[in-house]
Structure formats: structure tokens, C-alpha cells
Design a protein around this motif. Sequence first.
Motif, PDB file in Angstrom:
ATOM      1  N   ALA A  83       0.839  -1.206   0.000  1.00  0.00           N
ATOM      2  CA  ALA A  83       0.000   0.000   0.000  1.00  0.00           C
ATOM      3  C   ALA A  83       0.869   1.250   0.000  1.00  0.00           C
ATOM      4  O   ALA A  83       1.877   1.322   0.711  1.00  0.00           O
ATOM      5  CB  ALA A  83      -0.921  -0.007   1.215  1.00  0.00           C
ATOM      6  N   PRO A  84       0.497   2.270  -0.773  1.00  0.00           N
ATOM      7  CA  PRO A  84       1.373   3.431  -0.959  1.00  0.00           C
ATOM      8  C   PRO A  84       1.261   4.472   0.143  1.00  0.00           C
ATOM      9  O   PRO A  84       0.345   4.448   0.963  1.00  0.00           O
ATOM     10  CB  PRO A  84       0.867   4.011  -2.284  1.00  0.00           C
ATOM     11  N   ALA A  85       2.218   5.390   0.115  1.00  0.00           N
ATOM     12  CA  ALA A  85       2.094   6.616   0.897  1.00  0.00           C
ATOM     13  C   ALA A  85       1.049   7.504   0.247  1.00  0.00           C
ATOM     14  O   ALA A  85       0.753   7.382  -0.948  1.00  0.00           O
ATOM     15  CB  ALA A  85       3.438   7.339   0.956  1.00  0.00           C
ATOM     16  N   THR A  86       0.469   8.401   1.027  1.00  0.00           N
ATOM     17  CA  THR A  86      -0.521   9.330   0.514  1.00  0.00           C
ATOM     18  C   THR A  86      -0.116  10.748   0.878  1.00  0.00           C
ATOM     19  O   THR A  86       0.834  10.971   1.623  1.00  0.00           O
ATOM     20  CB  THR A  86      -1.907   9.035   1.092  1.00  0.00           C
ATOM     21  N   ASN A  87      -0.862  11.726   0.340  1.00  0.00           N
ATOM     22  CA  ASN A  87      -0.563  13.113   0.703  1.00  0.00           C
ATOM     23  C   ASN A  87      -0.877  13.392   2.163  1.00  0.00           C
ATOM     24  O   ASN A  87      -0.468  14.412   2.714  1.00  0.00           O
ATOM     25  CB  ASN A  87      -1.329  14.077  -0.201  1.00  0.00           C
ATOM     26  N   ALA A  88      -1.574  12.450   2.827  1.00  0.00           N
ATOM     27  CA  ALA A  88      -1.894  12.614   4.246  1.00  0.00           C
ATOM     28  C   ALA A  88      -0.839  12.016   5.165  1.00  0.00           C
ATOM     29  O   ALA A  88      -0.857  12.274   6.366  1.00  0.00           O
ATOM     30  CB  ALA A  88      -3.253  11.989   4.547  1.00  0.00           C
ATOM     31  N   GLY A  89       0.072  11.201   4.618  1.00  0.00           N
ATOM     32  CA  GLY A  89       1.065  10.596   5.487  1.00  0.00           C
ATOM     33  C   GLY A  89       1.760   9.419   4.852  1.00  0.00           C
ATOM     34  O   GLY A  89       1.549   9.103   3.674  1.00  0.00           O
ATOM     35  N   PRO A  90       2.611   8.734   5.627  1.00  0.00           N
ATOM     36  CA  PRO A  90       3.376   7.600   5.118  1.00  0.00           C
ATOM     37  C   PRO A  90       2.486   6.396   4.852  1.00  0.00           C
ATOM     38  O   PRO A  90       1.303   6.386   5.214  1.00  0.00           O
ATOM     39  CB  PRO A  90       4.373   7.320   6.253  1.00  0.00           C
ATOM     40  N   PRO A  91       3.044   5.349   4.238  1.00  0.00           N
ATOM     41  CA  PRO A  91       2.249   4.145   3.960  1.00  0.00           C
ATOM     42  C   PRO A  91       1.840   3.445   5.248  1.00  0.00           C
ATOM     43  O   PRO A  91       2.463   3.638   6.294  1.00  0.00           O
ATOM     44  CB  PRO A  91       3.197   3.283   3.123  1.00  0.00           C
ATOM     45  N   PRO A  92       0.791   2.613   5.194  1.00  0.00           N
ATOM     46  CA  PRO A  92       0.345   1.894   6.402  1.00  0.00           C
ATOM     47  C   PRO A  92       1.446   1.055   7.031  1.00  0.00           C
ATOM     48  O   PRO A  92       1.569   0.993   8.251  1.00  0.00           O
ATOM     49  CB  PRO A  92      -0.801   1.022   5.886  1.00  0.00           C
ATOM     50  N   VAL A  93       2.260   0.399   6.188  1.00  0.00           N
ATOM     51  CA  VAL A  93       3.363  -0.434   6.679  1.00  0.00           C
ATOM     52  C   VAL A  93       4.540  -0.265   5.726  1.00  0.00           C
ATOM     53  O   VAL A  93       4.375  -0.304   4.509  1.00  0.00           O
ATOM     54  CB  VAL A  93       2.980  -1.927   6.748  1.00  0.00           C
ATOM     55  N   ARG A  94       5.718  -0.071   6.294  1.00  0.00           N
ATOM     56  CA  ARG A  94       6.944  -0.066   5.499  1.00  0.00           C
ATOM     57  C   ARG A  94       7.944  -0.991   6.180  1.00  0.00           C
ATOM     58  O   ARG A  94       7.964  -1.116   7.406  1.00  0.00           O
ATOM     59  CB  ARG A  94       7.506   1.352   5.360  1.00  0.00           C
ATOM     60  N   ILE A  95       8.784  -1.639   5.390  1.00  0.00           N
ATOM     61  CA  ILE A  95       9.732  -2.619   5.919  1.00  0.00           C
ATOM     62  C   ILE A  95      11.032  -1.910   6.274  1.00  0.00           C
ATOM     63  O   ILE A  95      11.666  -1.290   5.420  1.00  0.00           O
ATOM     64  CB  ILE A  95      10.001  -3.746   4.909  1.00  0.00           C
ATOM     65  N   ILE A  96      11.431  -2.005   7.533  1.00  0.00           N
ATOM     66  CA  ILE A  96      12.660  -1.380   7.998  1.00  0.00           C
ATOM     67  C   ILE A  96      13.867  -2.257   7.697  1.00  0.00           C
ATOM     68  O   ILE A  96      14.939  -1.765   7.349  1.00  0.00           O
ATOM     69  CB  ILE A  96      12.579  -1.092   9.511  1.00  0.00           C
ATOM     70  N   SER A  97      13.717  -3.574   7.823  1.00  0.00           N
ATOM     71  CA  SER A  97      14.833  -4.494   7.555  1.00  0.00           C
ATOM     72  C   SER A  97      15.345  -4.290   6.135  1.00  0.00           C
ATOM     73  O   SER A  97      14.558  -4.292   5.185  1.00  0.00           O
ATOM     74  CB  SER A  97      14.376  -5.942   7.722  1.00  0.00           C
TER      75      SER A  97
END
Length: 550
Positions: free
Chosen positions: A112-126
Motif C-alpha cells: 500500500a502506498p504513501a498518501t498526501n496525508a502521510g506515510p504508507p500503512p506499513v513499510r519494511i525497515i529491515s
Amino acid sequence: MPHDQLPTQAHAFLRQRHNELGIPGLARRWREVRAQIRANGTWRPTYDELAYAARVAWRNSGRCIGRLRWPSLIVRDRRHITTLHDVGRELAAHLDEATNGGRIRSVITVLAPATNAGPPPVRIISPQLARYAAWPSREGVLGDPANLALTRLATDLGWSGPTRRGPFDLLPWIAATADGVLHLLPTDPMHILEVPIQHPNHPWITDLGLRWPAVPVISNMTLTFGGLWFPAPFSGTFMASEIATRNLADEHRYHQLPAIITGLRLDDRDRLRTDKALLTLHEAVLYSFEAAGVSITDHHRESRAFARFAQHEEAADRVVVGDWSWLNSYPMTPQDPSWSRYYHPGQPTPALLRDPYCLALTAGHPKPGHEPSPRQRADVPPGRCRHTQPRKGGHVSTRTPVKAHRRLTRLAAAAVTLAAVTAGLVGVSGGPAQAAGCRAAPYSAKFGAADYFMQYDGVEVISYPKYPSYYRTTSQCRDIQVRNTGDGVDFGPFYACVNFYGRSGCNYWTYVPVGQWRNLATNVKDGTKFYVWVRIDMGKYYGFRAVGDW
């Protein structure tokens, strides 16, 4: 991206796709996309548009030598996935599909992408889905020293590692939700195929107990196109030299060359003993993967394949993008066809880029002597050629326990910049100095970064001061402020923000022009602990220089 640029970027992508593929309906599709942007502030690509963007992004990846296979990339559309549990499940599925019983396939999973309202719901840090822990001790580091910061991050989140620690303990996956909270994801080692390293003529290599994952899944990758960006773990096929000459041989990695030299009984007076040991390690890696029925390639084969890729691109009237120093790193030779030509150093879109936020949390500071091999920046043609076990119940949040969370954020804010960065860091003061007034010398701190070899091309995020130090506000200034002391030629403008101690992210990014002061935070209480994060574009300048007062 600023909202007013979104329509321009979206239209440019649609026009590029329709022109390249020769398909009709651009005007109709643009009307649909423009209506979506007006109604929702964003737009949703079709699967065909997403697949095209992902494959072309691989085609545009200047540091990848294996791009001849870009049309065959498997694109997994998982934009509907928004929960940690489902993301973990999809990462495991990605590994299974890419591994394919040993016949490795190139795969990308688009979340799921980032939006103009904020970052994506989940992003992988590893940074990768198969990484080995680093356990520091008085004798040194057991495991992969490149993952010291990542291991500390995992343990601060509640991972204890196996009861009996070893040099190849798989790390759990770490992800961040849109609120900036970090989590451990359940990791099942059954999805990670590993290859034990052996040699047909030197059985003692088996006794070294070496092994390596079969699939390199770069999990902190983002797919960017049309004004949108998506977390998008990507995987290809290993080249033997990456495992043998870097991961297993580098002094700041597994440092196996002394053991290989000893096993081969090479004389200290033999000036080519290192080369002979590297060749033996290469042979072992190739033999081991082939014996295990796992796909692997070599630098000679990939150089020839890349020459064909370049021919195809030029026949299609496209510029061949490439980072010469990455495409021709050791043990590539002048006899390989990728060596003796130029490549365009730019970064067109669509693009696959590392997520700077994830890099800032996991990469760690470079140390003297930990730079890439000098061969990676030698003989460059003239011109600017740059370029397991989580707790029961699923993921573990940084919200509990509080003490671990504070330790985590202190580490996360300090452990920044790319793992392979060759930039030299200017000295940073350990704490604020007393001064007669604000914005007057002596300043509270001085910091900067430089990449004189022009090895890296792109955005980097660096945190000051180095772990475990931190800054602390004083009564000298009411605000936290920095001044750009660059010359505007080699050392240019940058963005900066404040990461307050005990928080996982920074407040907001502030643009700092050359020669000017900017406030990063106002009315900050005396004695507040914090870090300064700086975001710079190494593609335009050697680096930056700055002073701070607070």
C-alpha cells in the motif's frame, strides 16, 4: 511530493507508458486520473500500469548489472494489504515464489502506498529479509558486523535471539506503521533457503561452517512513479562475487580470507595469495549453489548479458543508465565487455530507491577502514561516473516496555546513513558549548559530511551526533537552529529536522540554504535531549557543512 506536482508527474508517466508501448487511449486515461486526483488527492494505477512501472524501474536501476531480464519481473500487486500480520504473510509468500525450489525468479511485491496525508500503512525497515545477527563480545563480533545496528534494534524491540548464539542467526523482520511505531514481524526460517558453502577440492572449507541465503530480497525498497511511491520489496539472483568477495571476504564482514589462506597453505611471500584465496572462495560459492540446485550467476556471464542489455536499450533509442563503479566492481576485468564504455549517471523514473527513513534506522555509521574496496572506485573512465522468535501473540510494539522504547529510539536516531557510504564525517562535538549569545561563536556543534570520491548518487540521511552521544539544549538559545556553512559549489543546501530523544521520528524537515540560519524547533525546554537529522543529495554536491546553536 508537493500536491501541485502530482498531476504533472502522473501525466508524464502515462504519456511515457502509452508512447513506449504504442497503445491508444492516453487522453481518456488522463481524464480518469485527473478526476481521481481532484476527488481524492491521489490516483490509483491499474495493474498493467503498476507492472510496467515496476519493470521499467528495474530497467532504470543504474547499479544493477542483471537488467537484461527486466521484462520477466514477476509483479505481485498487494496494494490492498494494510496490516502487519498480512504484510508478514506476504513477505513469506514473496520468498517462496522467488525461491521456486531453487530456480530463482525475480519478484517484486508492491504494498500500500504513501498518501498526501502521510506515510504508507506499513513499510519494511529491515534492509533484507535474510540477514544474520551480529553479537558483540570482548573477542570481537560473532556474526555479520554489518548488522550491528539492526541487531540492536531487534533486541531493543524484544527479540532475544537463539539460546545458543552463532555466526549465522537469522534476524527477525522489522516494520514500521504509519504512526512511526516499530514492530517485530513473526519470521519463519522455513521460508528462507540457505546454502552451505563447500569446495570440491578442499573439504576443509566445509568445516568453516559457512552458508548464505539463496535469495537476496531487498526489503526496504520503494517504487516511485507518477508522483506516487510504494514500499516494494524486490529480489533478483545472487552473483557469486557479491557473496565471495564482499559478504564472506571483507574485513568488516565475515573476514574469511585469513582462514582460506591458511587452509591453502599459501606462503606469506606470495604477493598473490589474497587473489588465490578469493578465487578459491569464488569456486566454493559457485560449486555450493550449483550442488544445491540453486540459481546463481557470475561476473563474466553478467557482463556479457549487460552488454546485450545496453545494445537493446540503444536500439530502442533509450539512454543506458549505469553506475560504472558498481557495474564493474571486483573481480570484473578490462576484458569484460561492460568495462570499456560509458554510462549515463542519472536516475530516470520510474525508479526503485532505498527508503531513506529505513536506512536511517538500520544502517549505522561508517567507520574508518569500512569503505568499499578501492577497486570499486579505481580505473573509472573519464567523466563523472558516480554512481527468531518474536514474542507470543505476533508482532512486538515499541510501546512496551517503555525503557526498551527509549533505548530503541536513541539507537535508531543515531544509527544512520548508508551502510556502504564512503563519505567522511566531519567531527561532531559531544555536547553544547557555552557561548555569549545565540548564533554566535563558539557554537554548540559543528557537523557535516563529504563524499569526495563521488561514489554515491542520491539522497542520504545522516544523524548527529554519533551513538551513544546526544545533544542537549541549554539556556543559551530558546530554539534549536542550524546554519549552512557550505560554499554553494561543492557543499550545498540540505534539509534538517530534530529527532527528540525517546521518539522514533523527527518533527519536520526544514530547508537550510547556503549561508543562512534556520530554526528546526522553537521554544524548546532547557535540558531537552535530541539529535539532528540531515538529508542531503549526494548527486549534486560533495556534501554539506553546518554549525548548530541551542
